[in-house]
Design an enzyme around this catalytic site. Structure first.
Site, mmCIF file in Angstrom:
data_model
loop_
_atom_site.group_PDB
_atom_site.id
_atom_site.type_symbol
_atom_site.label_atom_id
_atom_site.label_comp_id
_atom_site.label_asym_id
_atom_site.label_seq_id
_atom_site.Cartn_x
_atom_site.Cartn_y
_atom_site.Cartn_z
ATOM 1 N N ASN A 8 0.873 -1.172 0.000
ATOM 2 C CA ASN A 8 0.000 0.000 0.000
ATOM 3 C C ASN A 8 0.912 1.225 0.000
ATOM 4 O OD1 ASN A 8 -1.793 2.049 0.449
ATOM 5 N ND2 ASN A 8 -2.724 1.144 2.276
ATOM 6 N N ARG A 92 -2.505 -2.129 -3.519
ATOM 7 C CA ARG A 92 -3.708 -1.330 -3.329
ATOM 8 C C ARG A 92 -3.624 -0.117 -4.258
ATOM 9 N NH1 ARG A 92 -5.058 3.114 1.122
ATOM 10 N NH2 ARG A 92 -7.230 3.401 0.541
ATOM 11 N N HIS A 181 -12.977 2.868 -0.012
ATOM 12 C CA HIS A 181 -13.002 1.820 1.025
ATOM 13 C C HIS A 181 -13.678 0.541 0.513
ATOM 14 C CE1 HIS A 181 -13.094 5.241 4.240
ATOM 15 N NE2 HIS A 181 -11.855 4.805 4.100
ATOM 16 N N LEU A 210 -15.763 3.313 9.916
ATOM 17 C CA LEU A 210 -15.572 4.549 10.671
ATOM 18 C C LEU A 210 -14.130 4.630 11.165
ATOM 19 C CD1 LEU A 210 -18.890 4.392 12.788
ATOM 20 C CD2 LEU A 210 -18.556 5.307 10.465
ATOM 21 N N GLY A 211 -13.308 5.291 10.398
ATOM 22 C CA GLY A 211 -11.917 5.509 10.789
ATOM 23 C C GLY A 211 -11.631 6.983 10.630
ATOM 24 N N ARG A 242 -11.923 15.833 7.522
ATOM 25 C CA ARG A 242 -12.676 16.188 6.312
ATOM 26 C C ARG A 242 -14.123 16.543 6.655
ATOM 27 N NH1 ARG A 242 -11.242 10.797 3.198
ATOM 28 N NH2 ARG A 242 -9.233 10.653 4.243
ATOM 29 N N GLU A 335 -14.422 -0.192 15.394
ATOM 30 C CA GLU A 335 -14.003 -1.406 16.088
ATOM 31 C C GLU A 335 -13.732 -1.179 17.568
ATOM 32 O OE1 GLU A 335 -10.671 -3.176 13.939
ATOM 33 O OE2 GLU A 335 -11.688 -2.790 12.041
ATOM 34 N N GLU A 385 -8.233 -5.320 4.970
ATOM 35 C CA GLU A 385 -8.071 -5.023 3.543
ATOM 36 C C GLU A 385 -6.885 -5.781 2.941
ATOM 37 O OE1 GLU A 385 -9.151 -0.503 2.913
ATOM 38 O OE2 GLU A 385 -8.611 -0.852 4.988
HETATM 39 P P1 AMP Z 1 -8.367 4.285 11.268
HETATM 40 O O1 AMP Z 1 -8.355 5.366 10.242
HETATM 41 O O2 AMP Z 1 -9.175 3.099 10.859
HETATM 42 O O3 AMP Z 1 -6.992 3.915 11.749
HETATM 43 O O4 AMP Z 1 -9.139 4.872 12.546
HETATM 44 C C1 AMP Z 1 -8.686 6.001 13.231
HETATM 45 C C2 AMP Z 1 -9.732 6.427 14.274
HETATM 46 O O5 AMP Z 1 -10.022 5.322 15.116
HETATM 47 C C3 AMP Z 1 -9.272 7.569 15.152
HETATM 48 O O6 AMP Z 1 -10.322 8.508 15.290
HETATM 49 C C4 AMP Z 1 -8.980 6.894 16.467
HETATM 50 O O7 AMP Z 1 -9.282 7.738 17.536
HETATM 51 C C5 AMP Z 1 -9.893 5.701 16.484
HETATM 52 N N1 AMP Z 1 -9.247 4.617 17.215
HETATM 53 C C6 AMP Z 1 -8.196 3.880 16.824
HETATM 54 N N2 AMP Z 1 -7.819 3.005 17.793
HETATM 55 C C7 AMP Z 1 -8.637 3.219 18.820
HETATM 56 C C8 AMP Z 1 -8.761 2.658 20.130
HETATM 57 N N3 AMP Z 1 -7.948 1.700 20.563
HETATM 58 N N4 AMP Z 1 -9.740 3.148 20.919
HETATM 59 C C9 AMP Z 1 -10.574 4.102 20.493
HETATM 60 N N5 AMP Z 1 -10.495 4.677 19.288
HETATM 61 C C10 AMP Z 1 -9.544 4.250 18.468
#
Ligand code: AMP
Length: 398
Positions: A8, A92, A181, A210-211, A242, A335, A385
Site C-alpha cells: 500500500n 492497493r 473503502h 468509521l476511521g 474532512r 471497532e 483489507e
Molecule cells: P483508522 O483510520 O481506521 O486507523 O481509525 C482512526 C480512528 O479510530 C481515530 O479517530 C482513532 O481515535 C480511532 N481509534 C483507533 N484506535 C482506537 C482505540 N484503541 N480506541 C478508540 N479509538 C480508536
C-alpha cells in the site's frame, strides 16, 4: 499455495504485509516512512517478534522496496530465505475510475488505464503507480495484481452515482460518485454473511467504515448499491479532518468572508474540518471520547454531529434497499468505540434493532452486538483489507 506481498504505497510512505496464503497468516508487516524526506526509516515486524527499526536514507520508492525485500529475507529478522518465495504482489490502488470493476493482473495496458485515472485521484494514484513500478523493477518475474478502492462500488445503479449537475459533466469528464473503502466494505459484508450463517445473496447489509476516513455502504445481495464517498473521499460523513457533505455554496461564502483562494478553501475542507474542525480538540476520536466523558461541550457537539450523520446515511440506505438485515461497524473507531456504536444503533429501535450492552463491550473482535431477538442485527467486524488484497491476488494468479 503461495506467499503474497501486499503493498500500500503513499507519496512518502509504503506499508506492506507478507501473507502465507496456505494459512492466511501474516508472516511479517511493516512501514517505510518519510521516503524522499530527511529521517526516513523502516519499521519491520516479523510475526510474534519485536519490531525492528532501520534508519537509512530512502531517496525514492525503489530504495524503500529494496529495503523491504532485504528485511523480509534478512538472516536475523527475515521470514523467508529468498525473494523467489514471494509468489505474487498485490497492490492497493485508490482510484480505478470506471475502467476497473474488479481486481486485475497488472499489464502495460492496465498501467496506462491507471494513469488515466490519476486525474481523479492526484494525491493517491501516482504514488500507487510509483510503488508498482518500483516492485516491477526489483521483481521483474513476479506477477503483480491491482486491487482498487473504487471497484466494489461499480455495481451502483445510475440513480445512485449521478449528481444533480449537467449530464455532460459525466459524459465529458466522468464526474460521478465512485466511492472508496471498497475492499473493506466487500470484506466486512462477506464476514457479516459468514457470521450470520446466511448466503450474502439474501442479505441487505449496511457497512459503517468509521476511521479517520469514514464511509457508509449499502450492500444488497453482496453488491454495493450506494456509498457515501463520491467523486473523491471528501464527500459523505463527517470525518477526522474532512468536512463530508456541505452545501456547495458555503465555499463561495467563506472564500469571500475569509479571503481564501480555492486551494486554501479545499485545504480547510480536507484538513481543518470534520471532528477536528467542530471540536477544536483533535481529529483523533479517542480525545473526543475522553472529552465527552469529562463533559466538554465541544467534544459532545462533535461526537453528536458525527453520530447523527452516520444515522442519516443508515436511514437513507435502509430505504434505498427497501429493508435491512444487518449493520456492521468497522475500522479504528467502529471497532473500538462501543459508545458510538450504541449511540448510532439507538436510533433504529423503530426497525427492531436492540444492542446488547454486554456483547457490545468489546474491541476489535468479530461479534454480534445486538440481542438474540433483535430483528435487525448489529455486528462488529474488524476489517482486513490486506487479506482481501492477498486473496484477490491468489485468485487472479492461480
Ligand atoms: P483508522 O483510520 O481506521 O486507523 O481509525 C482512526 C480512528 O479510530 C481515530 O479517530 C482513532 O481515535 C480511532 N481509534 C483507533 N484506535 C482506537 C482505540 N484503541 N480506541 C478508540 N479509538 C480508536
Amino acid at each position: 499455495m503461495m506467499k503474497v506481498l501486499v503493498i500500500n504505497c503513499g507519496s512518502s510512505s509504503l506499508k506492506y504485509q507478507l501473507i502465507d496464503m496456505e494459512t492466511e497468516s501474516v508472516l511479517a508487516k511493516g512501514l517505510c516512512e518519510r521516503i524522499g524526506i530527511d529521517g526516513s526509516r523502516l519499521k519491520h515486524t516479523p510475526a510474534g517478534k519485536d519490531t525492528v527499526v532501520l534508519e537509512e536514507v530512502m531517496p525514492d520508492h525503489n530504495k524503500a522496496v529494496q529495503m523491504v525485500l532485504d528485511a523480509l529475507t534478512d538472516s536475523e529478522y527475515g521470514v523467508i530465505s529468498n525473494m523467489q518465495e514471494i509468489g505474487a504482489v498485490g497492490h492497493r490502488v485508490v482510484h480505478g475510475g470506471e475502467a476497473f470493476s474488479g481486481s486485475v493482473l497488472i499489464t502495460d495496458d492496465v498501467i496506462k488505464a491507471m494513469e488515466e485515472c490519476s486525474e481523479l485521484a492526484p494525491l493517491h494514484n501516482p504514488a500507487n503507480l510509483i510503488g508498482i513500478r518500483a516492485c516491477q523493477k526489483l521483481m521483474p518475474d513476479t506477477p503483480m495484481v491491482g486491487v482498487f478502492d473504487t471497484a466494489f462500488h461499480q455495481t451502483m445503479p445510475e440513480e445512485a452515482y449521478l449528481y444533480g449537475i449537467p449530464y455532460e459533466y459525466y459524459t465529458k469528464y466522468k464526474v460521478r460518485r465512485y466511492g472508496f473503502h471498497g475492499t473493506s466494505h466487500r470484506y466486512v459484508s462477506q464476514r457479516v454473511a459468514a457470521v450470520l450463517g446466511k448466503p450474502i445473496e439474501d442479505l441487505k447489509i449496511i457497512v459503517c467504515h468509521l476511521g479517520n476516513g469514514a464511509s457508509v455502504c449499502a450492500v444488497d445481495g453482496g453488491k454495493s448499491v450506494d456509498t457515501s464517498m463520491g467523486l473523491t473521499p471528501l464527500e459523505g460523513l463527517i470525518m477526522g479532518t474532512r468536512s463530508g457533505d456541505i452545501d456547495p455554496a458555503i465555499m463561495q461564502y467563506i472564500m469571500h468572508k475569509e479571503n481564501l483562494d480555492i486551494d486554501q478553501m479545499m485545504d480547510v475542507l480536507n484538513k481543518k474540518s470534520g471532528i477536528l474542525g467542530i471540536s477544536g480538540i483533535s481529529s483523533d476520536f479517542r480525545e473526543v471520547e475522553s472529552g465527552c466523558e469529562a463533559g466538554n461541550p465541544d467534544a459532545i457537539r462533535a461526537n453528536n454531529a458525527f453520530v447523527y450523520h452516520v444515522v442519516k446515511y443508515i436511514g437513507s440506505y435502509a430505504a434505498a434497499m427497501n429493508g435491512l438485515d444487518a449493520i456492521a461497524f468497522t475500522a479504528g473507531l467502529g471497532e473500538n468505540n462501543g459508545k458510538v456504536r450504541a449511540q448510532i444503533c439507538s436510533y433504529f429501535g423503530f426497525l427492531g434493532l436492540t444492542v446488547d450492552p454486554e456483547r457490545n463491550a468489546v474491541r476489535g473482535v468479530e461479534t454480534i452486538i445486538s440481542t438474540e431477538d433483535s430483528k435487525v442485527k448489529a455486528l462488529l467486524i474488524p476489517t482486513d483489507e490486506e487479506l482481501m488484497i492477498a486473496r484477490d491476488t491468489v485468485e487472479i494468479c492461480r
